[in-house]
Design an enzyme around this catalytic site. Structure first.
Site, PDB file in Angstrom:
ATOM      1  N   HIS A 143       0.836  -1.203   0.000  1.00 42.15           N
ATOM      2  CA  HIS A 143       0.000   0.000   0.000  1.00 42.15           C
ATOM      3  C   HIS A 143       0.874   1.257   0.000  1.00 42.15           C
ATOM      4  O   HIS A 143       0.616   2.200  -0.763  1.00 42.15           O
ATOM      5  CB  HIS A 143      -0.925  -0.033   1.222  1.00 42.15           C
ATOM      6  CG  HIS A 143      -1.893   1.088   1.289  1.00 42.15           C
ATOM      7  ND1 HIS A 143      -1.822   2.072   2.245  1.00 42.15           N
ATOM      8  CD2 HIS A 143      -2.971   1.380   0.523  1.00 42.15           C
ATOM      9  CE1 HIS A 143      -2.823   2.920   2.063  1.00 42.15           C
ATOM     10  NE2 HIS A 143      -3.538   2.522   1.023  1.00 42.15           N
ATOM     11  N   ASP A 199      -6.133   1.799  -1.996  1.00 41.45           N
ATOM     12  CA  ASP A 199      -6.803   1.476  -0.735  1.00 41.45           C
ATOM     13  C   ASP A 199      -7.613   0.190  -0.846  1.00 41.45           C
ATOM     14  O   ASP A 199      -7.607  -0.641   0.058  1.00 41.45           O
ATOM     15  CB  ASP A 199      -7.704   2.631  -0.296  1.00 41.45           C
ATOM     16  CG  ASP A 199      -6.921   3.847   0.165  1.00 41.45           C
ATOM     17  OD1 ASP A 199      -5.679   3.770   0.249  1.00 41.45           O
ATOM     18  OD2 ASP A 199      -7.559   4.874   0.451  1.00 41.45           O
TER      19      ASP A 199
END
Length: 138
Positions: free
Chosen positions: A63, A105
C-alpha cells in the site's frame, strides 16, 4: 507516536480519505483500522521502514509503495467515490488521482482481508525502533 498522529488526523478529518480507508478495512476484515492496523508491524500506519513482519504487514508495505507511485496526488487527504456490495469494494468515477488512490486502498483492504490468518497481536503497536533491517524496496 505514529498511533497518536493517526488518531489526531482521524479526529480532525472525519470526512476525509483516512476514514474512507478505515471503512474499506472494516468491510474486508471486520476490524477497525484503529487499533488493529494503525501501528501494526513495520509498515501499517504512518510511514514505514525495515522489513515487513508478516503477510499482513506486507499488505501495508505494498500500500505504501502504491502511494509512492502516485504523482501529483494527495493520497492521504483526497476524498474519492466508492461503494461496496456484499463485501466487494468498487471504486467509482472521479479524477484520475481519486481513482488511483481508491484502487491502492481497495487492494490493501482486500489484501488485509485475505491475510487475516497471519495477523498476530504481538505486532500491534509495534515499536518503530524494532524495524531495523534495511528497508525493502518497492
Amino acid at each position: 507516536m505514529r498511533t497518536l498522529w493517526i488518531v489526531a488526523v482521524l479526529l480532525v478529518s472525519v470526512e476525509g480519505h483516512l476514514l474512507q480507508f478505515n471503512k474499506m478495512i472494516k468491510i474486508m476484515t471486520r476490524k477497525n483500522a484503529f487499533p488493529f492496523y494503525t501501528s501494526y508491524g513495520c509498515y501499517c500506519g504512518w510511514g514505514g521502514r525495515g522489513w515487513p513482519k508478516d503477510a499482513t504487514d506486507s499488505c501495508c508495505f505494498v500500500h505504501d509503495c502504491c502511494y509512492q507511485k502516485l504523482t501529483g496526488c494527495s493520497p492521504k487527504w483526497d476524498i474519492y467515490p466508492y461503494s461496496w456490495k456484499t463485501g466487494v469494494i468498487i471504486c467509482g468515477e472521479g479524477t484520475p488521482c481519486e481513482k488511483e488512490i481508491c484502487e491502492c486502498d481497495r487492494a490493501a483492504a482486500v489484501c488485509l482481508g485475505e491475510n487475516l490468518r497471519t495477523y498476530k497481536t504481538k505486532y500491534m503497536f509495534y515499536p518503530d525502533f524494532l524495524c531495523k533491517k534495511p528497508s525493502k524496496q518497492c
